[in-house]
Design a protein around this motif. Sequence first.
Motif, mmCIF file in Angstrom:
data_model
loop_
_atom_site.group_PDB
_atom_site.id
_atom_site.type_symbol
_atom_site.label_atom_id
_atom_site.label_comp_id
_atom_site.label_asym_id
_atom_site.label_seq_id
_atom_site.Cartn_x
_atom_site.Cartn_y
_atom_site.Cartn_z
ATOM 1 N N TYR A 129 0.809 -1.211 0.000
ATOM 2 C CA TYR A 129 0.000 0.000 0.000
ATOM 3 C C TYR A 129 0.847 1.268 0.000
ATOM 4 C CZ TYR A 129 -3.604 -3.385 1.030
ATOM 5 O OH TYR A 129 -4.450 -4.454 0.961
ATOM 6 N N LYS A 130 2.053 1.170 0.483
ATOM 7 C CA LYS A 130 2.920 2.353 0.445
ATOM 8 C C LYS A 130 3.216 2.740 -0.998
ATOM 9 C CE LYS A 130 7.547 4.010 1.514
ATOM 10 N NZ LYS A 130 8.878 3.678 2.068
ATOM 11 N N ASN A 131 3.676 1.781 -1.804
ATOM 12 C CA ASN A 131 3.973 2.087 -3.201
ATOM 13 C C ASN A 131 2.713 2.438 -3.975
ATOM 14 O OD1 ASN A 131 6.784 2.026 -3.888
ATOM 15 N ND2 ASN A 131 6.794 -0.143 -3.366
ATOM 16 N N ALA A 132 1.593 1.781 -3.618
ATOM 17 C CA ALA A 132 0.338 2.121 -4.281
ATOM 18 C C ALA A 132 -0.031 3.571 -3.993
ATOM 19 C CB ALA A 132 -0.768 1.185 -3.809
ATOM 20 N N ARG A 133 0.105 3.972 -2.705
ATOM 21 C CA ARG A 133 -0.226 5.355 -2.336
ATOM 22 C C ARG A 133 0.657 6.346 -3.072
ATOM 23 N NH1 ARG A 133 2.510 7.927 1.378
ATOM 24 N NH2 ARG A 133 3.054 6.025 2.529
ATOM 25 N N LEU A 134 1.955 6.073 -3.119
ATOM 26 C CA LEU A 134 2.875 6.978 -3.819
ATOM 27 C C LEU A 134 2.535 7.072 -5.303
ATOM 28 C CD1 LEU A 134 6.226 5.864 -2.151
ATOM 29 C CD2 LEU A 134 5.022 8.028 -1.786
ATOM 30 N N THR A 135 2.129 5.952 -5.875
ATOM 31 C CA THR A 135 1.778 5.945 -7.298
ATOM 32 C C THR A 135 0.559 6.817 -7.560
ATOM 33 O OG1 THR A 135 2.644 3.690 -7.505
ATOM 34 C CG2 THR A 135 1.218 4.483 -9.267
ATOM 35 N N TYR A 136 -0.466 6.683 -6.692
ATOM 36 C CA TYR A 136 -1.681 7.477 -6.900
ATOM 37 C C TYR A 136 -1.430 8.959 -6.629
ATOM 38 C CZ TYR A 136 -4.177 3.091 -7.326
ATOM 39 O OH TYR A 136 -4.605 1.864 -7.746
ATOM 40 N N LEU A 137 -0.567 9.262 -5.674
ATOM 41 C CA LEU A 137 -0.216 10.667 -5.436
ATOM 42 C C LEU A 137 0.463 11.271 -6.660
ATOM 43 C CD1 LEU A 137 1.063 10.494 -1.743
ATOM 44 C CD2 LEU A 137 -0.905 11.820 -2.569
ATOM 45 N N HIS A 138 1.337 10.488 -7.288
ATOM 46 C CA HIS A 138 1.997 10.967 -8.497
ATOM 47 C C HIS A 138 0.986 11.146 -9.628
ATOM 48 C CE1 HIS A 138 5.357 11.726 -11.125
ATOM 49 N NE2 HIS A 138 4.957 10.777 -11.956
ATOM 50 N N LEU A 139 0.053 10.212 -9.712
ATOM 51 C CA LEU A 139 -0.977 10.309 -10.753
ATOM 52 C C LEU A 139 -1.844 11.542 -10.536
ATOM 53 C CD1 LEU A 139 -2.122 8.840 -13.237
ATOM 54 C CD2 LEU A 139 -3.568 7.539 -11.700
ATOM 55 N N LEU A 140 -2.169 11.833 -9.279
ATOM 56 C CA LEU A 140 -2.989 13.006 -8.973
ATOM 57 C C LEU A 140 -2.224 14.303 -9.192
ATOM 58 C CD1 LEU A 140 -4.802 11.668 -5.801
ATOM 59 C CD2 LEU A 140 -5.867 12.281 -7.980
ATOM 60 N N LYS A 141 -0.923 14.231 -9.112
ATOM 61 C CA LYS A 141 -0.140 15.423 -9.420
ATOM 62 C C LYS A 141 -0.264 15.774 -10.894
ATOM 63 C CE LYS A 141 4.417 17.474 -8.813
ATOM 64 N NZ LYS A 141 5.792 17.283 -8.320
ATOM 65 N N LEU A 142 -0.420 14.734 -11.734
ATOM 66 C CA LEU A 142 -0.610 14.962 -13.169
ATOM 67 C C LEU A 142 -2.026 15.434 -13.471
ATOM 68 C CD1 LEU A 142 1.192 11.769 -14.555
ATOM 69 C CD2 LEU A 142 2.142 14.057 -14.245
ATOM 70 N N ASP A 143 -3.000 14.905 -12.709
ATOM 71 C CA ASP A 143 -4.396 15.287 -12.926
ATOM 72 C C ASP A 143 -5.136 15.191 -11.591
ATOM 73 O OD1 ASP A 143 -6.934 15.817 -13.755
ATOM 74 O OD2 ASP A 143 -7.172 14.022 -14.998
ATOM 75 N N SER A 144 -5.281 16.322 -10.940
ATOM 76 C CA SER A 144 -5.896 16.324 -9.606
ATOM 77 C C SER A 144 -7.383 15.998 -9.657
ATOM 78 C CB SER A 144 -5.699 17.695 -8.956
ATOM 79 O OG SER A 144 -6.347 18.703 -9.725
ATOM 80 N N ARG A 145 -7.995 16.043 -10.829
ATOM 81 C CA ARG A 145 -9.430 15.767 -10.948
ATOM 82 C C ARG A 145 -9.727 14.294 -11.213
ATOM 83 N NH1 ARG A 145 -10.406 19.932 -15.676
ATOM 84 N NH2 ARG A 145 -8.489 18.835 -16.258
ATOM 85 N N ASP A 146 -8.702 13.479 -11.232
ATOM 86 C CA ASP A 146 -8.897 12.049 -11.475
ATOM 87 C C ASP A 146 -9.491 11.407 -10.213
ATOM 88 O OD1 ASP A 146 -8.795 9.359 -12.004
ATOM 89 O OD2 ASP A 146 -6.755 9.373 -12.795
ATOM 90 N N LEU A 147 -10.805 11.242 -10.199
ATOM 91 C CA LEU A 147 -11.470 10.739 -8.987
ATOM 92 C C LEU A 147 -11.253 9.248 -8.796
ATOM 93 C CD1 LEU A 147 -14.798 12.755 -8.958
ATOM 94 C CD2 LEU A 147 -12.668 13.203 -7.748
#
Length: 726
Positions: free
Chosen positions: A250-268
């Motif tokens: 879950y740590k790497n998963a969380r970091l991955t989603y944070l990076h993804l949200l940095k690219l598109d913060s509206r990605d729900l």
Amino acid sequence: MSNKQKYIDSAQKNIKKKLFSRAIKDYQKVVEVDPRDIRSRQRLAELFVKTNQTGEAFEQYEAVAKYFASNGFYLKAIAIYKQMQRLDPSQINIFSRLAELNEKQGLVGNALAELRHLVGYYEKNNMVADAIKTLEKMRDLDSGSINVQVKLAEVYANNERVADGLAEFKDILKQLEGKQDFDKILRLYRIFLPLFPQNIDLQKGLALTLIQVGDSSKGITLLQQLLRNHTCDAEILPILGTTYQDLEDYKNARLTYLHLLKLDSRDLDARESLVQCYLKEKNYPKALAELEDWKEAFLKINRLERLQEFYESLQSMLPGNQQVLQTLDSIYEMTGDGGKRLDMVSGTVTHGEIGSVRANVAEETLSDSLLGDMGSGDDNLDFDVSDLIGDSVGAEIPVAEEGSELELELLDEVEPEEEDEFIELNLTNSPDAEKSNSFEEMSLDFDLDDDDISAPSRDVDADLEEAEFYLQQGLFEEAEKVCISILEQLPDSMEVKTKLEEIRSRRDVQGLQGETSTELQDLAAELLEEGFPEMDIELTDEAGRDQFESFSDSPPKKTENTSRKVFRTDVDEQIAADDMESHYNLGIAYREMGLFSDAVAEFGKAERDPARFVDCQTLKGLCCVDQGDFEKGEEAFLAALAGDDLAEGQKLSLHYELGLLYENWERPLDALDSFQYVADSELFFRDVADRLEQLRKKLGLDDDSDQQKADAKGESLVPKDRISFL
């Protein structure tokens, strides 16, 4: 008697005397007298074959085959062309004619086999255009054949038709994905990755397939390397995040989603997955903060049920938390779940020491937030009113006497215009706020220069999370760049310096540099190397093995000593859709022409019809005997005898044929047993009595009187030199 009949009679006499040259002249005269006498032409062709006059034989066979084909006798035409093919396999046009005739007869499997030989010939002779045209015909003839499409895509890609090859490959992938046949998909990637080295979609597809077959570690490795050159790819990151979640990382998963949200913060979708990671990591305050910030956005896309699940999870982990309880109350109001709402309100009163009036105000405020016009500019109005009411809610309100100062103050307070003006003075964004309110003056009294105002302070935690994400994926250069960027603004940050040292240390240990596309291909090939067997090829037609060799095992242009093979092109997969009766009749035609191997193959296809099984096994056995293959003949006859619901006549015929087989195989005792079985049931069946007598004499058995006695007792006969214990 006509001249034609005289010539035929003369020819037959000369054949008996083995005077084939004279017989040829006789049949030539017959053909001159009656050019439409197809049978005589066929006999003439056979005589030319006996005298090694192949050219003349071809001429006569061609005339016979064309006659049969033009008159709709496709099976007979096929048998003739097969005979011609045996005489001279180099006549490539015969394959085309056989394919056409088999297609007309409905024997698609046979047609594909002939076209397959053509492809092998064209490839062997570098006739690329003809090979492609033939493969396209095969694809159209059997649209469900993935094997043909694989070959066609490979030929396209190797001959400057990359777009066409890629389109075929994607179509194959779509079919296999529909069947969830991931093993074949992996084999496809092994073939096609070297053909499309610059295609990132294939790399992602391979990674996803590896994950789907349960080899997540290999899939992650490939995705991490893809991120090296495509750090902002919005398709790679969700796959990577989901895979980490499946692995409970879950740590790497969380970091991955944070990076993804940095690219598109509206990605729900990413936002929802991030909340899941926080919950799994038991970081409940973070999960709640995310939900509170984005709950209205979730509501807009109808994810109320998901919100309810999240908040109910938080309620069990954060009992008594007013944010959780208030939001849940509004959710239950929307869903109409009065029971849960009542239970929750009861729990709220028990746990919290909140007055009823205040609870109602808070509830009303939250309900407005979730149920009202989301995104309106009046949200701050509710909170200002709450602040104005403050702790006075629930306190006793003084009653003003008429004309008193208190009455004037209350009247001023409830005037709508005055109320609006008063609220406006309290808005922090008002340009006159500092002059109108001393509290606001104090809160903004900081010595900030213009640069600080235009460039807000950097979110170091978010940047460090991004660096950590890159570090965990092995993207050391990207992680280093993020840390250096932070240190340019915050050169004294020990936390960032420590992270930078960790990044450089791990990079030095692994010795990794930027990957090129070629190295990425090597990685993909390495990932496919273990655990996935090569695709074996089985050829059912010995006559066409040489022609098909280049088709079945053509090496790629850029590799050496490779054992890679394409899928087995098994035309027998089409047999189920073919006409069993046509196969049966074609087998008979082949046998009459002396094409015993082809006949056996056709009977092997036709025997799938249960009603023809016994007949096909019998005919297969006869063909094997004609070829001198007694062992296979015996297997066929015994298989027929093991069939269900055999008629008595069929049993007698099979035992009789077995007797003939054993007799030719020099197994007289077995032959005697088989013939005796027939004679016991029907003494006058064919010539079984004569054969029994000949075998007895050959074996030196007792005389006729002894034999009759033995027959009467039902005893078997033995040679005189054998000892009998009966």
